[in-house]
Design a protein around this motif. Sequence first.
Motif, mmCIF file in Angstrom:
data_model
loop_
_atom_site.group_PDB
_atom_site.id
_atom_site.type_symbol
_atom_site.label_atom_id
_atom_site.label_comp_id
_atom_site.label_asym_id
_atom_site.label_seq_id
_atom_site.Cartn_x
_atom_site.Cartn_y
_atom_site.Cartn_z
ATOM 1 N N ARG A 214 -15.085 24.378 4.065
ATOM 2 C CA ARG A 214 -15.452 23.110 2.755
ATOM 3 C C ARG A 214 -14.410 22.598 2.162
ATOM 4 N NH1 ARG A 214 -20.006 22.365 -0.320
ATOM 5 N NH2 ARG A 214 -20.029 24.831 -0.505
ATOM 6 N N CYS A 215 -14.222 23.494 1.457
ATOM 7 C CA CYS A 215 -12.578 23.163 0.202
ATOM 8 C C CYS A 215 -12.255 22.077 1.418
ATOM 9 C CB CYS A 215 -13.022 24.989 -0.354
ATOM 10 S SG CYS A 215 -11.295 24.638 -1.604
ATOM 11 N N MET A 216 -11.519 22.592 2.173
ATOM 12 C CA MET A 216 -10.301 22.359 3.015
ATOM 13 C C MET A 216 -10.743 20.903 2.731
ATOM 14 S SD MET A 216 -7.326 24.063 2.982
ATOM 15 C CE MET A 216 -6.638 23.222 4.562
ATOM 16 N N GLN A 217 -11.760 20.431 3.106
ATOM 17 C CA GLN A 217 -12.155 19.692 3.776
ATOM 18 C C GLN A 217 -11.811 18.202 2.432
ATOM 19 O OE1 GLN A 217 -16.464 19.394 5.067
ATOM 20 N NE2 GLN A 217 -15.914 20.768 7.099
ATOM 21 N N GLN A 218 -12.770 18.897 1.083
ATOM 22 C CA GLN A 218 -12.727 18.517 -0.407
ATOM 23 C C GLN A 218 -11.819 18.039 -0.500
ATOM 24 O OE1 GLN A 218 -16.602 20.161 -2.557
ATOM 25 N NE2 GLN A 218 -14.570 19.518 -4.843
ATOM 26 N N LEU A 219 -10.769 18.999 -0.272
ATOM 27 C CA LEU A 219 -9.232 18.880 -1.071
ATOM 28 C C LEU A 219 -8.792 17.926 -0.348
ATOM 29 C CD1 LEU A 219 -8.462 22.536 -2.095
ATOM 30 C CD2 LEU A 219 -9.208 20.429 -3.535
ATOM 31 N N LEU A 220 -8.935 17.825 0.420
ATOM 32 C CA LEU A 220 -8.021 17.009 2.045
ATOM 33 C C LEU A 220 -8.643 14.947 1.594
ATOM 34 C CD1 LEU A 220 -5.959 16.512 3.912
ATOM 35 C CD2 LEU A 220 -7.790 16.426 5.660
ATOM 36 N N ALA A 221 -9.558 15.331 1.142
ATOM 37 C CA ALA A 221 -11.235 13.753 0.947
ATOM 38 C C ALA A 221 -10.149 13.515 -0.572
ATOM 39 C CB ALA A 221 -11.597 13.782 1.299
ATOM 40 N N ASP A 222 -10.396 14.149 -1.188
ATOM 41 C CA ASP A 222 -9.504 14.144 -2.601
ATOM 42 C C ASP A 222 -8.250 13.598 -3.200
ATOM 43 O OD1 ASP A 222 -12.324 14.368 -3.007
ATOM 44 O OD2 ASP A 222 -12.189 16.021 -4.559
ATOM 45 N N LYS A 223 -7.959 14.314 -2.029
ATOM 46 C CA LYS A 223 -6.040 13.956 -2.385
ATOM 47 C C LYS A 223 -5.389 12.641 -1.840
ATOM 48 C CE LYS A 223 -1.856 15.934 -3.787
ATOM 49 N NZ LYS A 223 -1.810 16.559 -5.089
ATOM 50 N N LEU A 224 -6.331 12.638 -0.607
ATOM 51 C CA LEU A 224 -5.575 11.549 0.562
ATOM 52 C C LEU A 224 -6.756 10.003 0.172
ATOM 53 C CD1 LEU A 224 -4.157 12.648 3.878
ATOM 54 C CD2 LEU A 224 -3.230 11.759 2.138
ATOM 55 N N ASP A 225 -8.134 9.688 -0.730
ATOM 56 C CA ASP A 225 -8.470 9.628 -0.834
ATOM 57 C C ASP A 225 -9.107 8.293 0.572
ATOM 58 O OD1 ASP A 225 -10.333 7.328 -2.640
ATOM 59 O OD2 ASP A 225 -9.210 5.884 -2.846
ATOM 60 N N ARG A 226 -9.610 9.112 0.702
ATOM 61 C CA ARG A 226 -9.528 8.399 2.592
ATOM 62 C C ARG A 226 -11.042 9.861 3.275
ATOM 63 N NH1 ARG A 226 -6.205 6.834 6.145
ATOM 64 N NH2 ARG A 226 -4.913 6.037 4.549
ATOM 65 N N LYS A 227 -11.777 8.762 3.785
ATOM 66 C CA LYS A 227 -12.992 9.805 4.401
ATOM 67 C C LYS A 227 -12.686 10.673 6.083
ATOM 68 C CE LYS A 227 -16.873 9.132 7.180
ATOM 69 N NZ LYS A 227 -18.229 7.897 6.901
ATOM 70 N N VAL A 228 -12.785 11.747 5.106
ATOM 71 C CA VAL A 228 -12.685 12.959 7.047
ATOM 72 C C VAL A 228 -13.747 13.172 7.679
ATOM 73 C CG1 VAL A 228 -11.564 15.223 6.659
ATOM 74 C CG2 VAL A 228 -11.387 13.662 4.943
ATOM 75 N N LEU A 229 -13.202 12.870 8.389
ATOM 76 C CA LEU A 229 -14.696 13.489 10.045
ATOM 77 C C LEU A 229 -14.530 14.917 10.443
ATOM 78 C CD1 LEU A 229 -14.467 9.599 11.322
ATOM 79 C CD2 LEU A 229 -15.951 10.740 9.443
ATOM 80 N N VAL A 230 -15.553 15.623 10.438
ATOM 81 C CA VAL A 230 -15.371 16.700 11.012
ATOM 82 C C VAL A 230 -16.365 16.782 11.763
ATOM 83 C CG1 VAL A 230 -15.717 19.338 10.408
ATOM 84 C CG2 VAL A 230 -14.395 18.174 8.540
ATOM 85 N N PRO A 231 -16.103 17.397 13.344
ATOM 86 C CA PRO A 231 -17.294 17.575 14.245
ATOM 87 C C PRO A 231 -17.784 18.645 14.515
ATOM 88 C CG PRO A 231 -14.807 17.416 15.150
ATOM 89 C CD PRO A 231 -14.215 17.670 13.563
ATOM 90 N N ASP A 232 -19.161 18.581 14.839
ATOM 91 C CA ASP A 232 -19.906 19.798 14.760
ATOM 92 C C ASP A 232 -19.387 21.409 14.493
ATOM 93 O OD1 ASP A 232 -21.926 18.011 14.097
ATOM 94 O OD2 ASP A 232 -22.557 17.661 15.976
#
Length: 250
Positions: A214-232
Amino acid sequence: MRYAGIDIGSRTIELVVIDEAGQIVGSRQADSGFNPMVRAKEMTRELTYDSIMATGYGRNLFEISFDAPTVTEIKAHAVGARVLFPGGTTVLDIGGQDSKAISVLGNGRVKKFEMNDRCAAGTGKFMEIMARSLGFEIDTFGDEALQFKNELTISSMCTVFAESEVTSLIAQGCSPQDIAMALHKSVIGRVVQMLKRVLGDGDIVFTGGVALNRCMQQLLADKLDRKVLVPDDPQLVGALGAAFLARDAG
């Protein structure tokens, strides 16, 4: 007819079976073990299918052992990501020993890609080593990092030197959570540099085991200001793409 895709990675093997309509009718996941081909044979006996396509670092061995066609990880992940998220234009796959950034066209074809496969930095293996050095389980590493209180910096991305830095920070009395966040930020910094060279206009699809962090997901979205989609099940994306390519190959 049923079509299978098998992704033989350095750490794990994933198997996905789909029907003619593209619905998943079965899947398996297991550690690669000492002999991945033995493990792959065991897994393929557990599910019924009519044809199979292999991807991953062990695909060539699978081709020899099973007389099956293969596809690169780049193409398999591009197809799998577009199947799950048709609006995704960029795929980030962080596996056990490499990381890949892929720009995907509307038809699922690869436009361009970047790959880090020459050092452990920015890979699942790096994250595992760092989590272990801090006394965390890899499954909770990201959650621990999100509990940080103070900003720290890890300057080295070499696994050996980074581990030395971690040891030094522990000796200085820094909290494991603060160090964990610094490590996550250092990985994201490296990954973002690679992503920016292929980044499309749409959403980013995050695949591979590290996508569960979850930390990687959040940092990635914040850094690129882009929606990050994660499959189940982000680890199944490569195998899913291979299964669809097996179906389309007839």
